[in-house]
Design a protein around this motif. Structure first.
Motif, PDB file in Angstrom:
ATOM      1  N   MET A   1       0.839  -1.207   0.000  1.00  0.00           N
ATOM      2  CA  MET A   1       0.000   0.000   0.000  1.00  0.00           C
ATOM      3  C   MET A   1       0.873   1.256   0.000  1.00  0.00           C
ATOM      4  O   MET A   1       1.965   1.267   0.536  1.00  0.00           O
ATOM      5  N   ASP A   2       0.332   2.313  -0.582  1.00  0.00           N
ATOM      6  CA  ASP A   2       1.091   3.568  -0.582  1.00  0.00           C
ATOM      7  C   ASP A   2       0.605   4.520   0.513  1.00  0.00           C
ATOM      8  O   ASP A   2       1.035   5.661   0.593  1.00  0.00           O
ATOM      9  N   PHE A   3      -0.306   4.061   1.349  1.00  0.00           N
ATOM     10  CA  PHE A   3      -0.679   4.848   2.520  1.00  0.00           C
ATOM     11  C   PHE A   3      -1.234   3.899   3.571  1.00  0.00           C
ATOM     12  O   PHE A   3      -1.617   2.767   3.278  1.00  0.00           O
ATOM     13  N   LEU A   4      -1.255   4.363   4.803  1.00  0.00           N
ATOM     14  CA  LEU A   4      -1.734   3.541   5.910  1.00  0.00           C
ATOM     15  C   LEU A   4      -2.990   4.160   6.498  1.00  0.00           C
ATOM     16  O   LEU A   4      -3.133   5.378   6.564  1.00  0.00           O
ATOM     17  N   THR A   5      -3.907   3.313   6.941  1.00  0.00           N
ATOM     18  CA  THR A   5      -5.095   3.771   7.646  1.00  0.00           C
ATOM     19  C   THR A   5      -4.941   3.393   9.107  1.00  0.00           C
ATOM     20  O   THR A   5      -4.928   2.215   9.459  1.00  0.00           O
ATOM     21  N   TYR A   6      -4.800   4.398   9.945  1.00  0.00           N
ATOM     22  CA  TYR A   6      -4.517   4.157  11.356  1.00  0.00           C
ATOM     23  C   TYR A   6      -5.813   3.993  12.136  1.00  0.00           C
ATOM     24  O   TYR A   6      -6.853   4.541  11.775  1.00  0.00           O
ATOM     25  N   GLY A   7      -5.744   3.257  13.238  1.00  0.00           N
ATOM     26  CA  GLY A   7      -6.892   3.091  14.113  1.00  0.00           C
ATOM     27  C   GLY A   7      -6.842   4.062  15.274  1.00  0.00           C
ATOM     28  O   GLY A   7      -5.866   4.777  15.490  1.00  0.00           O
ATOM     29  N   GLY A   8      -7.926   4.086  16.036  1.00  0.00           N
ATOM     30  CA  GLY A   8      -7.958   4.926  17.226  1.00  0.00           C
ATOM     31  C   GLY A   8      -8.417   6.339  16.946  1.00  0.00           C
ATOM     32  O   GLY A   8      -8.685   6.726  15.811  1.00  0.00           O
ATOM     33  N   ILE A   9      -8.508   7.141  17.989  1.00  0.00           N
ATOM     34  CA  ILE A   9      -8.921   8.539  17.886  1.00  0.00           C
ATOM     35  C   ILE A   9      -7.671   9.399  17.730  1.00  0.00           C
ATOM     36  O   ILE A   9      -6.822   9.435  18.609  1.00  0.00           O
ATOM     37  N   TYR A  10      -7.552  10.097  16.604  1.00  0.00           N
ATOM     38  CA  TYR A  10      -6.347  10.884  16.361  1.00  0.00           C
ATOM     39  C   TYR A  10      -6.666  12.359  16.100  1.00  0.00           C
ATOM     40  O   TYR A  10      -5.780  13.130  15.748  1.00  0.00           O
ATOM     41  N   ARG A  11      -7.936  12.752  16.246  1.00  0.00           N
ATOM     42  CA  ARG A  11      -8.307  14.160  16.146  1.00  0.00           C
ATOM     43  C   ARG A  11      -9.085  14.555  17.397  1.00  0.00           C
ATOM     44  O   ARG A  11      -9.418  13.721  18.233  1.00  0.00           O
ATOM     45  N   GLU A  12      -9.406  15.862  17.484  1.00  0.00           N
ATOM     46  CA  GLU A  12     -10.160  16.340  18.635  1.00  0.00           C
ATOM     47  C   GLU A  12     -11.536  15.666  18.697  1.00  0.00           C
ATOM     48  O   GLU A  12     -12.149  15.363  17.670  1.00  0.00           O
ATOM     49  N   VAL A  13     -12.008  15.465  19.910  1.00  0.00           N
ATOM     50  CA  VAL A  13     -13.343  14.911  20.136  1.00  0.00           C
ATOM     51  C   VAL A  13     -14.097  15.867  21.052  1.00  0.00           C
ATOM     52  O   VAL A  13     -13.541  16.373  22.031  1.00  0.00           O
ATOM     53  N   TYR A  14     -15.354  16.145  20.720  1.00  0.00           N
ATOM     54  CA  TYR A  14     -16.147  17.089  21.496  1.00  0.00           C
ATOM     55  C   TYR A  14     -17.470  16.465  21.924  1.00  0.00           C
ATOM     56  O   TYR A  14     -18.024  15.625  21.214  1.00  0.00           O
ATOM     57  N   LEU A  15     -17.952  16.897  23.059  1.00  0.00           N
ATOM     58  CA  LEU A  15     -19.332  16.657  23.462  1.00  0.00           C
ATOM     59  C   LEU A  15     -20.064  17.983  23.379  1.00  0.00           C
ATOM     60  O   LEU A  15     -19.618  18.979  23.953  1.00  0.00           O
ATOM     61  N   LYS A  16     -21.175  18.010  22.677  1.00  0.00           N
ATOM     62  CA  LYS A  16     -21.917  19.246  22.488  1.00  0.00           C
ATOM     63  C   LYS A  16     -23.268  19.134  23.186  1.00  0.00           C
ATOM     64  O   LYS A  16     -24.059  18.233  22.881  1.00  0.00           O
ATOM     65  N   ARG A  17     -23.517  20.048  24.110  1.00  0.00           N
ATOM     66  CA  ARG A  17     -24.812  20.071  24.792  1.00  0.00           C
ATOM     67  C   ARG A  17     -25.745  20.992  24.023  1.00  0.00           C
ATOM     68  O   ARG A  17     -25.409  22.150  23.749  1.00  0.00           O
ATOM     69  N   VAL A  18     -26.922  20.496  23.696  1.00  0.00           N
ATOM     70  CA  VAL A  18     -27.862  21.253  22.875  1.00  0.00           C
ATOM     71  C   VAL A  18     -29.210  21.350  23.573  1.00  0.00           C
ATOM     72  O   VAL A  18     -29.543  20.518  24.432  1.00  0.00           O
ATOM     73  N   PRO A  19     -30.017  22.344  23.231  1.00  0.00           N
ATOM     74  CA  PRO A  19     -31.380  22.419  23.772  1.00  0.00           C
ATOM     75  C   PRO A  19     -32.267  21.350  23.151  1.00  0.00           C
ATOM     76  O   PRO A  19     -31.846  20.609  22.257  1.00  0.00           O
ATOM     77  N   ALA A  20     -33.500  21.293  23.616  1.00  0.00           N
ATOM     78  CA  ALA A  20     -34.421  20.264  23.121  1.00  0.00           C
ATOM     79  C   ALA A  20     -34.652  20.401  21.619  1.00  0.00           C
ATOM     80  O   ALA A  20     -34.777  19.407  20.894  1.00  0.00           O
ATOM     81  N   ILE A  21     -34.732  21.626  21.124  1.00  0.00           N
ATOM     82  CA  ILE A  21     -34.840  21.893  19.694  1.00  0.00           C
ATOM     83  C   ILE A  21     -33.619  22.714  19.297  1.00  0.00           C
ATOM     84  O   ILE A  21     -33.350  23.758  19.881  1.00  0.00           O
ATOM     85  N   TYR A  22     -32.866  22.249  18.318  1.00  0.00           N
ATOM     86  CA  TYR A  22     -31.600  22.892  17.997  1.00  0.00           C
ATOM     87  C   TYR A  22     -31.316  22.820  16.500  1.00  0.00           C
ATOM     88  O   TYR A  22     -31.991  22.099  15.740  1.00  0.00           O
ATOM     89  N   ILE A  23     -30.312  23.580  16.076  1.00  0.00           N
ATOM     90  CA  ILE A  23     -29.876  23.589  14.681  1.00  0.00           C
ATOM     91  C   ILE A  23     -28.929  22.411  14.461  1.00  0.00           C
ATOM     92  O   ILE A  23     -27.863  22.346  15.048  1.00  0.00           O
ATOM     93  N   GLN A  24     -29.327  21.488  13.599  1.00  0.00           N
ATOM     94  CA  GLN A  24     -28.483  20.322  13.325  1.00  0.00           C
ATOM     95  C   GLN A  24     -27.416  20.619  12.272  1.00  0.00           C
ATOM     96  O   GLN A  24     -26.290  20.154  12.377  1.00  0.00           O
ATOM     97  N   ASP A  25     -27.785  21.400  11.258  1.00  0.00           N
ATOM     98  CA  ASP A  25     -26.840  21.631  10.162  1.00  0.00           C
ATOM     99  C   ASP A  25     -27.277  22.862   9.378  1.00  0.00           C
ATOM    100  O   ASP A  25     -28.475  23.151   9.262  1.00  0.00           O
ATOM    101  N   VAL A  26     -26.279  23.594   8.854  1.00  0.00           N
ATOM    102  CA  VAL A  26     -26.542  24.721   7.965  1.00  0.00           C
ATOM    103  C   VAL A  26     -25.691  24.542   6.709  1.00  0.00           C
ATOM    104  O   VAL A  26     -24.471  24.434   6.795  1.00  0.00           O
TER     105      VAL A  26
END
Length: 273
Positions: A1-26
């Motif tokens: 292979m000319d590239f590797l796919t790594y396992g595990g979490i390698y970027r930032e991870v967030y928990l987002k608290r939202v109200p009962a009705i919220y904006i999912q996507d724009v």
């Protein structure tokens, strides 16, 4: 292979608290950008619809000044689509990558329930038989492939190094285009491409292999949809590549990938590498 796919979490991870009705996507997209009056569209997806709800959309320029505000009437469907006519707009291009921010507030009976900020640019990117045109001007693309893997740490590089790669490509190597091979890459890298005026062709994960397994193909379609939703507001991205890199022909699968992109994001062209 000319590239590797790594396992595990390698970027930032967030928990987002939202109200009962919220904006999912724009999803922000533009039209008629070469005309005096340009059109800005905001497709706003909410978690659910309730009575007395409306949207306030505010366009903020790169200097932080409010240039336009629109408040919709009470919403009667989701996703909601808001059209904002715009004049005296600076276009995004490779020499002057001007960026705007759209602030979307979800209101219920005048009270702010949730808000979201999306950075975007006004630009027209078109591929014709004689080449690529940015904002009506033919532009010769000179680019390189970019892998996000670094010595000793794999993919786990922080924001500063992801941004530095974009700077090296644009300012040291002198290219105006980058292909993100062969997977969606760090949002920090893409954000920097927006800021620098570095054009991006981005791709789904995979290399040289297609399976007949239904679960495997379902994951490919899921990854395409996730890539589109995450990255479709970046003005630097001008082309989606939805075929697994250097894979064998598979009309059945690639008809599905093309159809999915046309539904999720119909404003950009699609390539098959």
């Amino acid at each position: 292979m000319d590239f590797l796919t790594y396992g595990g979490i390698y970027r930032e991870v967030y928990l987002k608290r939202v109200p009962a009705i919220y904006i999912q996507d724009v999803f922000v997209h533009t039209a008629n950008v070469l005309e005096e009056e340009k059109q800005l569209y905001a497709d706003v997806k909410l978690s659910k619809l309730d009575t007395g709800m409306s949207l306030q959309c505010t366009v903020i320029n790169q200097e932080g000044r409010v240039v336009r505000t629109i408040v919709t009437q009470y919403l009667n469907e989701v996703p909601a689509s808001v059209q904002i006519p715009m004049k005296d707009v600076a276009l995004w291009d490779i020499d002057n990558p001007y960026l705007y921010t759209l602030n979307v507030m979800l209101l219920q009976d005048g009270h702010i329930m949730d808000e979201s900020n999306v950075r975007f640019g006004f630009r027209e990117a078109v591929f014709k038989s004689d080449g690529f045109y940015l904002n009506g001007k033919r532009l010769k693309l000179r680019g390189l492939n970019r892998q996000q893997s670094f010595e000793s740490v794999g993919y786990a590089m922080p924001k500063s190094m992801q941004e530095q790669d974009a700077v090296i490509l644009k300012e040291e190597l002198g290219v105006n285009c980058v292909r993100t091979s062969y997977y969606p890459q760090s949002r920090h890298f893409l954000n920097k491409c927006d800021e620098l005026g570095l054009i991006v062709v981005t791709e789904i994960p995979g290399w040289g292999y297609v399976s007949e397994d239904a679960t495997w193909r379902g994951l490919i379609l899921q990854q395409i949809e996730e890539m589109i939703i995450r990255d479709r507001n970046h003005p630097s991205i001008v082309l989606w590549s939805t075929r697994i890199n250097e894979s064998p022909d598979c009309d059945e699968l690639y008809e599905l990938t093309l159809s999915l992109i046309h539904i999720s994001e119909p404003t950009r062209p699609i390539s098959i590498s």
